[in-house]
Motif scaffolding. Structure first.
Motif, PDB file in Angstrom:
ATOM      1  N   VAL A   1      27.414 -56.117   4.204  1.00 28.85           N
ATOM      2  CA  VAL A   1      28.589 -55.733   4.569  1.00 28.85           C
ATOM      3  C   VAL A   1      29.540 -57.150   4.890  1.00 28.85           C
ATOM      4  N   PHE A   2      30.761 -57.873   4.229  1.00 29.84           N
ATOM      5  CA  PHE A   2      31.649 -58.076   4.908  1.00 29.84           C
ATOM      6  C   PHE A   2      32.776 -57.840   5.647  1.00 29.84           C
ATOM      7  N   GLU A   3      33.183 -58.008   6.596  1.00 29.12           N
ATOM      8  CA  GLU A   3      34.018 -57.331   8.224  1.00 29.12           C
ATOM      9  C   GLU A   3      34.809 -58.283   8.066  1.00 29.12           C
ATOM     10  N   GLY A   4      36.257 -58.253   8.277  1.00 31.93           N
ATOM     11  CA  GLY A   4      37.590 -59.498   8.127  1.00 31.93           C
ATOM     12  C   GLY A   4      37.225 -59.490   9.226  1.00 31.93           C
ATOM     13  N   GLY A   5      37.007 -58.563  10.593  1.00 28.40           N
ATOM     14  CA  GLY A   5      37.488 -58.517  12.002  1.00 28.40           C
ATOM     15  C   GLY A   5      36.083 -58.194  12.842  1.00 28.40           C
TER      16      GLY A   5
ATOM     17  N   PRO B   1      36.183 -62.442   6.449  1.00 26.78           N
ATOM     18  CA  PRO B   1      37.201 -62.027   5.679  1.00 26.78           C
ATOM     19  C   PRO B   1      36.917 -62.087   4.112  1.00 26.78           C
ATOM     20  N   VAL B   2      37.120 -61.411   3.114  1.00 33.25           N
ATOM     21  CA  VAL B   2      36.959 -61.938   1.535  1.00 33.25           C
ATOM     22  C   VAL B   2      38.335 -62.209   1.137  1.00 33.25           C
ATOM     23  N   MET B   3      37.944 -63.494   0.246  1.00 35.23           N
ATOM     24  CA  MET B   3      39.587 -63.727  -0.068  1.00 35.23           C
ATOM     25  C   MET B   3      39.562 -63.856  -1.939  1.00 35.23           C
TER      26      MET B   3
ATOM     27  N   LYS C   1      39.384 -51.319  13.025  1.00 32.89           N
ATOM     28  CA  LYS C   1      41.248 -51.330  12.373  1.00 32.89           C
ATOM     29  C   LYS C   1      41.240 -49.624  12.496  1.00 32.89           C
ATOM     30  N   ALA C   2      41.697 -48.631  11.499  1.00 34.83           N
ATOM     31  CA  ALA C   2      41.663 -47.345  11.723  1.00 34.83           C
ATOM     32  C   ALA C   2      41.133 -46.461  12.116  1.00 34.83           C
ATOM     33  N   THR C   3      39.621 -47.414  11.963  1.00 40.41           N
ATOM     34  CA  THR C   3      38.645 -46.485  12.476  1.00 40.41           C
ATOM     35  C   THR C   3      38.690 -46.278  14.100  1.00 40.41           C
ATOM     36  N   SER C   4      38.998 -46.736  14.501  1.00 40.49           N
ATOM     37  CA  SER C   4      38.945 -47.137  15.986  1.00 40.49           C
ATOM     38  C   SER C   4      39.583 -46.162  16.777  1.00 40.49           C
TER      39      SER C   4
ATOM     40  N   ILE D   1      34.330 -47.571   8.603  1.00 38.79           N
ATOM     41  CA  ILE D   1      33.730 -46.531   8.700  1.00 38.79           C
ATOM     42  C   ILE D   1      33.527 -45.493   7.073  1.00 38.79           C
ATOM     43  N   ILE D   2      34.505 -46.273   6.700  1.00 36.10           N
ATOM     44  CA  ILE D   2      34.400 -45.943   4.680  1.00 36.10           C
ATOM     45  C   ILE D   2      32.612 -47.572   3.966  1.00 36.10           C
ATOM     46  N   GLY D   3      33.212 -48.353   4.820  1.00 33.56           N
ATOM     47  CA  GLY D   3      32.728 -49.720   4.014  1.00 33.56           C
ATOM     48  C   GLY D   3      30.793 -49.218   4.483  1.00 33.56           C
TER      49      GLY D   3
ATOM     50  N   HIS E   1      42.094 -43.738   1.934  1.00 35.87           N
ATOM     51  CA  HIS E   1      41.907 -42.145   2.803  1.00 35.87           C
ATOM     52  C   HIS E   1      42.516 -41.821   3.640  1.00 35.87           C
ATOM     53  N   TYR E   2      43.777 -42.741   3.378  1.00 33.04           N
ATOM     54  CA  TYR E   2      44.561 -42.188   3.836  1.00 33.04           C
ATOM     55  C   TYR E   2      44.805 -41.589   5.545  1.00 33.04           C
ATOM     56  N   ARG E   3      44.797 -40.490   5.907  1.00 32.67           N
ATOM     57  CA  ARG E   3      44.242 -39.228   7.347  1.00 32.67           C
ATOM     58  C   ARG E   3      43.601 -39.158   7.370  1.00 32.67           C
ATOM     59  N   ASN E   4      42.634 -39.216   6.802  1.00 36.35           N
ATOM     60  CA  ASN E   4      41.267 -38.660   6.550  1.00 36.35           C
ATOM     61  C   ASN E   4      39.832 -38.913   6.432  1.00 36.35           C
ATOM     62  N   GLY E   5      40.027 -40.249   6.369  1.00 33.31           N
ATOM     63  CA  GLY E   5      38.818 -41.162   6.384  1.00 33.31           C
ATOM     64  C   GLY E   5      37.631 -41.017   7.715  1.00 33.31           C
ATOM     65  N   ILE E   6      37.707 -40.332   8.675  1.00 34.49           N
ATOM     66  CA  ILE E   6      36.552 -39.642   9.961  1.00 34.49           C
ATOM     67  C   ILE E   6      36.253 -38.529   8.802  1.00 34.49           C
ATOM     68  N   LEU E   7      37.209 -37.225   8.763  1.00 31.86           N
ATOM     69  CA  LEU E   7      36.560 -36.551   7.703  1.00 31.86           C
ATOM     70  C   LEU E   7      35.501 -36.506   6.933  1.00 31.86           C
ATOM     71  N   LEU E   8      36.353 -37.876   5.754  1.00 31.14           N
ATOM     72  CA  LEU E   8      35.992 -37.657   4.441  1.00 31.14           C
ATOM     73  C   LEU E   8      34.599 -39.451   4.541  1.00 31.14           C
TER      74      LEU E   8
ATOM     75  N   ALA F   1      41.507 -43.724  15.133  1.00 24.45           N
ATOM     76  CA  ALA F   1      41.680 -41.764  14.879  1.00 24.45           C
ATOM     77  C   ALA F   1      41.200 -41.567  15.671  1.00 24.45           C
ATOM     78  N   ALA F   2      41.539 -40.026  15.867  1.00 20.92           N
ATOM     79  CA  ALA F   2      41.474 -39.524  17.435  1.00 20.92           C
ATOM     80  C   ALA F   2      40.268 -38.414  16.450  1.00 20.92           C
ATOM     81  N   GLY F   3      39.445 -38.695  15.411  1.00 22.99           N
ATOM     82  CA  GLY F   3      38.075 -38.156  14.581  1.00 22.99           C
ATOM     83  C   GLY F   3      38.044 -36.835  14.493  1.00 22.99           C
ATOM     84  N   MET F   4      39.468 -35.727  14.297  1.00 24.07           N
ATOM     85  CA  MET F   4      38.940 -34.615  13.815  1.00 24.07           C
ATOM     86  C   MET F   4      38.761 -34.514  13.052  1.00 24.07           C
ATOM     87  N   LEU F   5      38.074 -33.826  12.533  1.00 23.49           N
ATOM     88  CA  LEU F   5      37.638 -32.888  10.712  1.00 23.49           C
ATOM     89  C   LEU F   5      38.158 -32.107  10.432  1.00 23.49           C
TER      90      LEU F   5
HETATM   91  P1  FAD Z   1      40.121 -49.144   8.286  1.00 22.04           P
HETATM   92  O1  FAD Z   1      38.569 -48.489   9.218  1.00 22.04           O
HETATM   93  O2  FAD Z   1      40.818 -49.786   8.499  1.00 22.04           O
HETATM   94  O3  FAD Z   1      38.847 -50.041   7.944  1.00 22.04           O
HETATM   95  C1  FAD Z   1      39.353 -51.215   7.059  1.00 22.04           C
HETATM   96  C2  FAD Z   1      37.827 -52.719   7.263  1.00 22.04           C
HETATM   97  O4  FAD Z   1      38.606 -53.655   6.413  1.00 22.04           O
HETATM   98  C3  FAD Z   1      38.401 -53.043   8.171  1.00 22.04           C
HETATM   99  O5  FAD Z   1      37.470 -52.904   9.228  1.00 22.04           O
HETATM  100  C4  FAD Z   1      39.867 -54.584   8.060  1.00 22.04           C
HETATM  101  O6  FAD Z   1      39.358 -55.507   9.115  1.00 22.04           O
HETATM  102  C5  FAD Z   1      39.039 -54.026   7.496  1.00 22.04           C
HETATM  103  N1  FAD Z   1      39.096 -56.027   5.814  1.00 22.04           N
HETATM  104  C6  FAD Z   1      40.349 -55.932   5.469  1.00 22.04           C
HETATM  105  N2  FAD Z   1      40.367 -56.795   4.570  1.00 22.04           N
HETATM  106  C7  FAD Z   1      39.294 -57.452   4.257  1.00 22.04           C
HETATM  107  C8  FAD Z   1      38.694 -58.604   3.877  1.00 22.04           C
HETATM  108  N3  FAD Z   1      39.748 -59.243   2.781  1.00 22.04           N
HETATM  109  N4  FAD Z   1      37.598 -58.900   4.072  1.00 22.04           N
HETATM  110  C9  FAD Z   1      36.286 -58.824   4.959  1.00 22.04           C
HETATM  111  N5  FAD Z   1      36.890 -56.724   5.560  1.00 22.04           N
HETATM  112  C10 FAD Z   1      38.270 -57.182   4.995  1.00 22.04           C
HETATM  113  N6  FAD Z   1      41.482 -39.262  10.058  1.00 22.04           N
HETATM  114  C11 FAD Z   1      40.352 -38.467  10.213  1.00 22.04           C
HETATM  115  O7  FAD Z   1      39.569 -38.153   9.303  1.00 22.04           O
HETATM  116  N7  FAD Z   1      40.883 -37.707  11.645  1.00 22.04           N
HETATM  117  C12 FAD Z   1      41.723 -38.355  11.875  1.00 22.04           C
HETATM  118  O8  FAD Z   1      41.710 -37.686  13.539  1.00 22.04           O
HETATM  119  C13 FAD Z   1      42.072 -39.065  12.704  1.00 22.04           C
HETATM  120  N8  FAD Z   1      43.758 -39.617  12.426  1.00 22.04           N
HETATM  121  C14 FAD Z   1      44.138 -41.037  12.826  1.00 22.04           C
HETATM  122  C15 FAD Z   1      45.009 -41.369  13.663  1.00 22.04           C
HETATM  123  C16 FAD Z   1      44.991 -42.318  13.611  1.00 22.04           C
HETATM  124  C17 FAD Z   1      46.239 -42.837  14.536  1.00 22.04           C
HETATM  125  C18 FAD Z   1      45.121 -43.449  12.272  1.00 22.04           C
HETATM  126  C19 FAD Z   1      45.911 -44.607  11.978  1.00 22.04           C
HETATM  127  C20 FAD Z   1      44.333 -42.856  12.061  1.00 22.04           C
HETATM  128  C21 FAD Z   1      43.576 -41.866  11.174  1.00 22.04           C
HETATM  129  N9  FAD Z   1      42.962 -41.212  10.516  1.00 22.04           N
HETATM  130  C22 FAD Z   1      42.293 -39.654  10.849  1.00 22.04           C
HETATM  131  C23 FAD Z   1      43.183 -41.800   9.428  1.00 22.04           C
HETATM  132  C24 FAD Z   1      41.520 -42.862   9.177  1.00 22.04           C
HETATM  133  O9  FAD Z   1      41.056 -43.350  10.112  1.00 22.04           O
HETATM  134  C25 FAD Z   1      41.239 -43.679   8.174  1.00 22.04           C
HETATM  135  O10 FAD Z   1      41.443 -42.176   7.404  1.00 22.04           O
HETATM  136  C26 FAD Z   1      40.381 -44.483   8.378  1.00 22.04           C
HETATM  137  O11 FAD Z   1      39.736 -44.631   9.469  1.00 22.04           O
HETATM  138  C27 FAD Z   1      40.005 -45.459   7.324  1.00 22.04           C
HETATM  139  O12 FAD Z   1      38.968 -45.833   6.962  1.00 22.04           O
HETATM  140  P2  FAD Z   1      38.801 -47.087   6.481  1.00 22.04           P
HETATM  141  O13 FAD Z   1      37.250 -47.964   6.705  1.00 22.04           O
HETATM  142  O14 FAD Z   1      38.848 -47.051   4.968  1.00 22.04           O
HETATM  143  O15 FAD Z   1      39.907 -48.619   7.020  1.00 22.04           O
END
Ligand code: FAD
Ligand code: GLY
Length: 371
Positions: free
Chosen positions: A31-35, A173-175, A40-43, A13-15, A327-334, A45-49
């Motif tokens: 955007v270069f996505e490894g999967g 995936p970016v190496m 990953k974390a984005t899917s 969600i951040i990228g 973004h730890y616990r708050n990536g959807i919110l942020l 998440a419970a999606g709470m703001l």
């Molecule tokens: P990700 O979603 O992990 O995305 C990172 C992406 O980078 C991945 O798709 C990965 O495949 C890719 N990647 C990794 N390495 C490489 C590489 N070398 N080259 C290319 N691509 C690469 N947040 C909220 O705000 N509200 C919630 O209710 C909430 N609930 C949550 C519940 C759970 C169980 C969990 C685990 C998290 C929850 N979060 C919640 C937190 C939120 O999911 C994360 O903070 C957010 O998804 C982070 O987004 P991101 O894009 O940084 O990371």
């Protein structure tokens, strides 16, 4: 070799949010996505703001959360218009429950501190949410803390970015990111790409790039597990939480129950121990949920940093390399505010200076903690 203005590592969600905002400005973005996008974390998440459910402090991080949460209303309409995708924004607020008289008094006091809070005595809470446990002593309604579907926000950002010309490479995936000419070479198994600027937004896996680019690695995984039930009829309308257990009713009728927290666990499979612990806790909050069919269980890795604050900013030595991660616990919110802050940095428009100062990479270099 393909040349881009901005290459983004990570399609969560951040990228994707950053890609959307930059592509909308007319930049050539990749955007270069490894999967898979948002896989990953984005899917997970419970999606709470949860600007309030996730924050006890009233500091600049809280301000960041609040500002981002408040963008969702217009963002939801914008993404619908641009992409036709419903990000499933629900504005029912959240119930923080009290199970003891002391907790009820604490919530009553809290209600006086914020216009967004309202204390609901036991009987009134039941009127609103009849499935709640008969043992509750009241609930604090956090009126403004809504929810969305994180994966849909990510997907809508991607579709919107593509509409504005962004390229999205999945299973790519970016190496390595290496200085070349006036920009950077991004190496993947599918070939190399040149980009003037690079933004690392690869969640907990961003750590590899901190290291590769000569910085201390602040990233730590915090595994979180959830499960979902699909009740035959609506059992709850508001998000409810108590004692590290939340219940989030989604638009499609599923109810998400989360979440565990295990530090430094890189194994992203849900465990019997984790899910059964949540099952015990949730039945204390809504006893009838015990009869509902389980439809899914999952887990993923939250991208935590040393001080639990995200990093937004430029590498101290490599001009043109940026990080938007942690973004730890708050990536959807942020995600909404992050994408605007990163646009601000790339376009040098200086709209978000106070957030840039607080969340820059300087604290990484100096060892100073954000909090
Ligand atoms: P990700 O979603 O992990 O995305 C990172 C992406 O980078 C991945 O798709 C990965 O495949 C890719 N990647 C990794 N390495 C490489 C590489 N070398 N080259 C290319 N691509 C690469 N947040 C909220 O705000 N509200 C919630 O209710 C909430 N609930 C949550 C519940 C759970 C169980 C969990 C685990 C998290 C929850 N979060 C919640 C937190 C939120 O999911 C994360 O903070 C957010 O998804 C982070 O987004 P991101 O894009 O940084 O990371
Ligand atoms: N923000 C909810 C979680 O990370 O579980």
């Amino acid at each position: 070799m393909k040349v881009f203005d901005v290459g983004i590592v990570g399609g969560g969600i951040i990228g994707q949010g950053i890609a959307y905002q930059l592509a909308k400005e007319g930049l050539k973005v990749a955007v270069f996505e490894g999967g898979t996008i948002g896989g990953k974390a984005t899917s997970a998440a419970a999606g709470m703001l949860g600007a309030h459910s996730e924050n006890e402090e009233r500091d600049i991080f809280y301000e960041l959360c609040l500002e981002s949460r408040n963008i969702y209303e217009t963002l939801s309409a914008e993404l619908m218009e641009q992409t036709g995708i419903d990000i499933e924004l629900i504005n029912e607020g959240m119930y923080r429950l009290a199970f003891t008289e002391e907790e009820a008094v604490e919530l009553q006091k809290l209600a006086e501190t914020n216009v967004e809070f309202e204390f609901h005595p036991r009987e009134y809470a039941f009127e609103n949410e009849p499935s709640l446990s008969k043992s509750i002593k009241g609930a604090l309604w956090l009126k403004g803390d809504g929810q969305v579907k994180g994966s849909s926000v990510c997907y809508a950002f991607m579709k919107g970015a593509q509409k504005f010309g962004a390229k999205v490479f999945e299973q790519c995936p970016v190496m390595e990111i290496k200085k070349e000419g006036g920009g950077y070479k991004i190496s993947t198994p599918s070939g190399s790409f040149l980009s003037n600027k690079v933004i690392v937004a690869s969640g907990v896996w961003s750590g590899i790039f901190f290291e590769q680019l000569g910085l201390n690695n602040p990233m730590k995984p915090v595994k979180g597990e959830c499960f979902a039930v699909k009740p035959k009829k609506i059992i709850i309308k508001k998000t409810v939480f108590y004692d590290h257990c939340y219940i989030v009713p989604k638009k499609d009728g599923k109810v998400i129950i989360g979440a565990t927290s295990y530090e430094n666990d890189w194994d992203a499979n849900p465990t019997v121990k984790g899910i059964s612990g949540l099952m015990t806790k949730v039945q204390k909050l809504i006893p009838s949920i015990g009869d509902e069919p389980i439809v899914d269980a999952w887990s993923s890795l939250r991208p935590q940093t040393e001080d639990s604050w995200p990093y937004f900013g430029e590498h101290p030595e490599y001009n043109g390399i940026y990080f938007a991660t942690g973004h730890y616990r708050n990536g959807i919110l942020l995600a909404p505010i992050t994408s605007l802050i990163m646009k601000d940095i790339i376009l040098n428009t200086k709209k978000y200076q106070r957030f840039l100062n607080a969340f820059s990479l300087n604290r990484l270099c100096s060892g100073a903690k954000g909090r």
